[in-house]
Design an enzyme around this catalytic site. Structure first.
Site, PDB file in Angstrom:
ATOM      1  N   CYS A 131     -20.041   0.081  -0.934  1.00  7.85           N
ATOM      2  CA  CYS A 131     -20.603  -0.634  -1.855  1.00  7.85           C
ATOM      3  C   CYS A 131     -21.663  -0.057  -2.569  1.00  7.85           C
ATOM      4  CB  CYS A 131     -20.372  -2.124  -1.851  1.00  7.85           C
ATOM      5  SG  CYS A 131     -18.412  -2.570  -1.492  1.00  7.85           S
ATOM      6  N   ASP A 184       0.857  -1.262  -0.148  1.00 11.18           N
ATOM      7  CA  ASP A 184       0.097  -0.004  -0.103  1.00 11.18           C
ATOM      8  C   ASP A 184       1.021   1.084   0.216  1.00 11.18           C
ATOM      9  OD1 ASP A 184      -3.236   0.239   0.861  1.00 11.18           O
ATOM     10  OD2 ASP A 184      -2.102   1.963   0.968  1.00 11.18           O
ATOM     11  N   GLU A 189     -14.781  -9.124  -6.283  1.00 13.84           N
ATOM     12  CA  GLU A 189     -14.825  -9.468  -4.698  1.00 13.84           C
ATOM     13  C   GLU A 189     -16.297  -9.416  -4.095  1.00 13.84           C
ATOM     14  OE1 GLU A 189     -12.599 -11.293  -2.827  1.00 13.84           O
ATOM     15  OE2 GLU A 189     -14.420 -11.354  -1.762  1.00 13.84           O
ATOM     16  N   ARG A 218     -18.352  -9.521   2.275  1.00 20.01           N
ATOM     17  CA  ARG A 218     -19.315  -8.827   3.061  1.00 20.01           C
ATOM     18  C   ARG A 218     -18.254  -8.290   4.601  1.00 20.01           C
ATOM     19  NH1 ARG A 218     -23.483 -13.206   4.822  1.00 20.01           N
ATOM     20  NH2 ARG A 218     -21.668 -14.300   4.797  1.00 20.01           N
ATOM     21  N   THR A 229     -12.098   2.499  -5.686  1.00 20.93           N
ATOM     22  CA  THR A 229     -13.004   2.861  -6.859  1.00 20.93           C
ATOM     23  C   THR A 229     -13.986   4.010  -6.421  1.00 20.93           C
ATOM     24  OG1 THR A 229     -14.156   0.851  -7.011  1.00 20.93           O
ATOM     25  CG2 THR A 229     -12.199   1.085  -8.426  1.00 20.93           C
ATOM     26  N   HIS A 241     -35.032  -7.284   5.368  1.00 19.23           N
ATOM     27  CA  HIS A 241     -35.207  -6.377   6.753  1.00 19.23           C
ATOM     28  C   HIS A 241     -35.127  -4.941   6.525  1.00 19.23           C
ATOM     29  CE1 HIS A 241     -34.152 -10.434   8.559  1.00 19.23           C
ATOM     30  NE2 HIS A 241     -32.975 -10.368   7.750  1.00 19.23           N
ATOM     31  N   ALA A 242     -36.217  -4.717   7.050  1.00 18.64           N
ATOM     32  CA  ALA A 242     -36.536  -2.950   6.882  1.00 18.64           C
ATOM     33  C   ALA A 242     -35.534  -2.343   7.698  1.00 18.64           C
ATOM     34  CB  ALA A 242     -37.911  -2.764   7.024  1.00 18.64           C
ATOM     35  N   LYS A 255     -23.065  -1.018   9.127  1.00 15.02           N
ATOM     36  CA  LYS A 255     -23.846  -2.188   9.609  1.00 15.02           C
ATOM     37  C   LYS A 255     -22.846  -2.869  10.566  1.00 15.02           C
ATOM     38  CE  LYS A 255     -21.565  -5.711   6.358  1.00 15.02           C
ATOM     39  NZ  LYS A 255     -21.964  -6.521   5.471  1.00 15.02           N
TER      40      LYS A 255
END
Ligand code: NAD
Length: 440
Positions: free
Chosen positions: A266, A30, A154, A157, A86, A257-258, A326
């Site tokens: 993403c 990197d 890819e 998650r 990106t 799921h609301a 999340k």
């Protein structure tokens, strides 16, 4: 086999570590010296369950190392993975400057045949663009080396990234030559012999598969969120609706799921990128446009939901539980928490917030309104003297909270549960003015 992974973010670091765990010799490179220094000292710059341990194990075994030296990394590798960001541009198109920068370095330092694998999510045509950049660089050096371009999107998650790379639902590989296909089979030999489904296709199809998959999931989320808004209006229960829908094998219960709207690094950028690609190709992506519009509305509706119950937010303290987009990640990119906090602050509210892993990143993106936010040490501190508490992200820690203790600490009675994690608690409606999503 010697592998280089350029870009040590959520994707590159996990993928590089997992490839090392498969027995390959991996160098993760990197340009961010701070990140690489941290990794060299044995720390991991992102929060991803299990990553620290897997990194340590493979560094110790001598299969995984870190570098900021792109020249040496490229020279030594047989297969070079591009896993740089990106990000979206203002018009929705994808900023490919990081990918192009790496392609240019590959052309500058290539010293033998190599397979160049694009792992970043990129619009159709990027593989060919990368090929052109490398060719031009080689020509300017007046050298000739054969190379192959591969698209290997890819699907991991965040929060479950190690599992998803160790046991993926499928591996998509877009190639132009048999030689590259065989090399990629060798790279993923562990998965190949474990019967993981492989989809071998051309580069353009592989590039579009990634956008199709992400966008489809975004459409599914926007659909159920819209159903939640309707269910609230007509007195129905969106969770029962989703459960019954999900029992249909053609639909599946996942992503039904609301909630307060999709976020993350993403879905927001990939949906707008697909809309942009459609526009450029003369094919209006009407479904995707609707999903994006519904998502923007959903986030605004969460603020409205609060204002409807608390019309005057001046001088009010609102507790926010969950900042990451999340659970089980420190990633706050495009997290709904930001729009909700900004909306409440605009109405004059003061915010107390806690998130198990998202505070440090949130401080950066909400720096312009930092005076209106206090970041707390734990979830109960958020409740202290709060007029209302809003559960934005469904971290496990929030599921197990002592509701009585919460209530006693709070000044007001409103509990907005934007993830419906407490709907089944017997006491919740006695203790609070409890407002779930898409149901009563
Ligand atoms: P990230 O921002 O976390 O990491 C990107 C890294 O690339 C950064 O550390 C940056 O310093 C480095 N970089 C940029 N230019 C470089 C260069 N020229 N040389 C060396 N390093 C360079 O990004 P991410 O979340 O890991 O995403 C990477 C790609 O994978 C994106 O295209 C994304 O859409 C895609 N993707 C992400 C996820 C996810 O859950 N995060 C899942 C699937 C696919």
């Amino acid at each position: 086999m010697k592998i280089a992974v350029i870009g040590v973010g959520y994707v590159g670091l996990v993928q590089g570590t997992v490839l090392a765990d498969f027995g390959l010799n991996v160098c993760c490179m990197d340009q961010n010296k701070e990140k690489i220094d941290l990794l060299k000292r044995g720390a991991v710059p992102i929060y991803e369950p299990g990553l620290q341990e897997l990194c340590e194990k493979n560094v110790k075994a001598g299969r995984l190392r870190f570098s900021t030296d792109i020249k040496q990394t490229i020279e030594e590798a047989e297969v070079v993975f591009i896993a740089v960001g990106t990000p979206p541009q203002n018009d929705g198109s994808v900023d490919l400057s990081y990918v192009e920068g790496v392609a240019s370095s590959i052309g500058s330092y290539m010293n033998s045949y190599k397979v160049i694998v694009n792992k970043s999510t990129v619009p159709v045509g990027t593989g060919q663009k990368v090929k052109k950049i490398i060719r031009e660089k080689l020509a300017s050096r007046k050298v000739e080396f054969d190379f192959d371009i591969v698209s290997n999107p890819e699907f991991l998650r965040e929060g479950k990234a190690i599992h998803d790379c160790l046991i993926p639902d499928r591996v998509v590989i877009g190639t132009e030559t048999e030689k590259a296909k065989e090399i990629m089979q060798k790279v993923y030999n562990v998965l190949y012999i474990n019967q993981t489904p492989f989809v071998f296709t051309d580069i353009e199809t592989a590039e579009l598969i990634k956008y199709s998959a992400n966008t489809f999931l975004a459409v599914k989320i926007s659909f159920i969120n819209e159903m939640a808004l309707l269910a609230e209006k007509v007195g129905a229960n969106v969770q029962e609706i989703a459960r019954a829908m999900g029992m249909d094998g053609r639909i599946s219960p996942k992503f039904l799921h609301a909630g307060p709207g999709f976020g993350g690094s993403c879905f927001p950028k990939d949906t707008t990128a697909l809309i942009h690609l459609g526009k450029e190709s003369g094919c209006e992506m009407m479904m995707v446009k609707a999903a994006v519009k519904a998502n923007e509305k959903q986030k605004k509706m969460m603020v409205k939901k609060i204002i409807d119950r608390m019309p005057d937010l001046q001088e009010k303290t609102i507790g926010i539980l969950g900042l990451s987009f999340k659970p089980e990640t420190d990633d706050v990119r495009e997290a709904p928490s930001q729009e909700i906090i900004r909306g409440l602050v605009k109405e004059g509210a003061f915010i107390k917030a806690f998130c198990p892993e998202g505070i440090s990143n949130s401080k950066k993106v909400l720096a312009d309104i930092e005076k209106q936010i206090t970041y707390c040490e734990d979830s109960y501190e958020v409740c202290k003297n709060a007029d209302a508490v809003v559960i934005v992200t469904e971290w496990h820690a929030f599921r197990g909270m002592d509701l009585l203790k919460m209530k006693e600490l709070m000044k007001g009675r409103f509990l907005f549960d934007l993830r419906n994690i407490h709907v089944k608690d017997h006491d919740v409606r006695n203790l609070f003015d409890y407002i779930p999503i898409g149901r009563t």
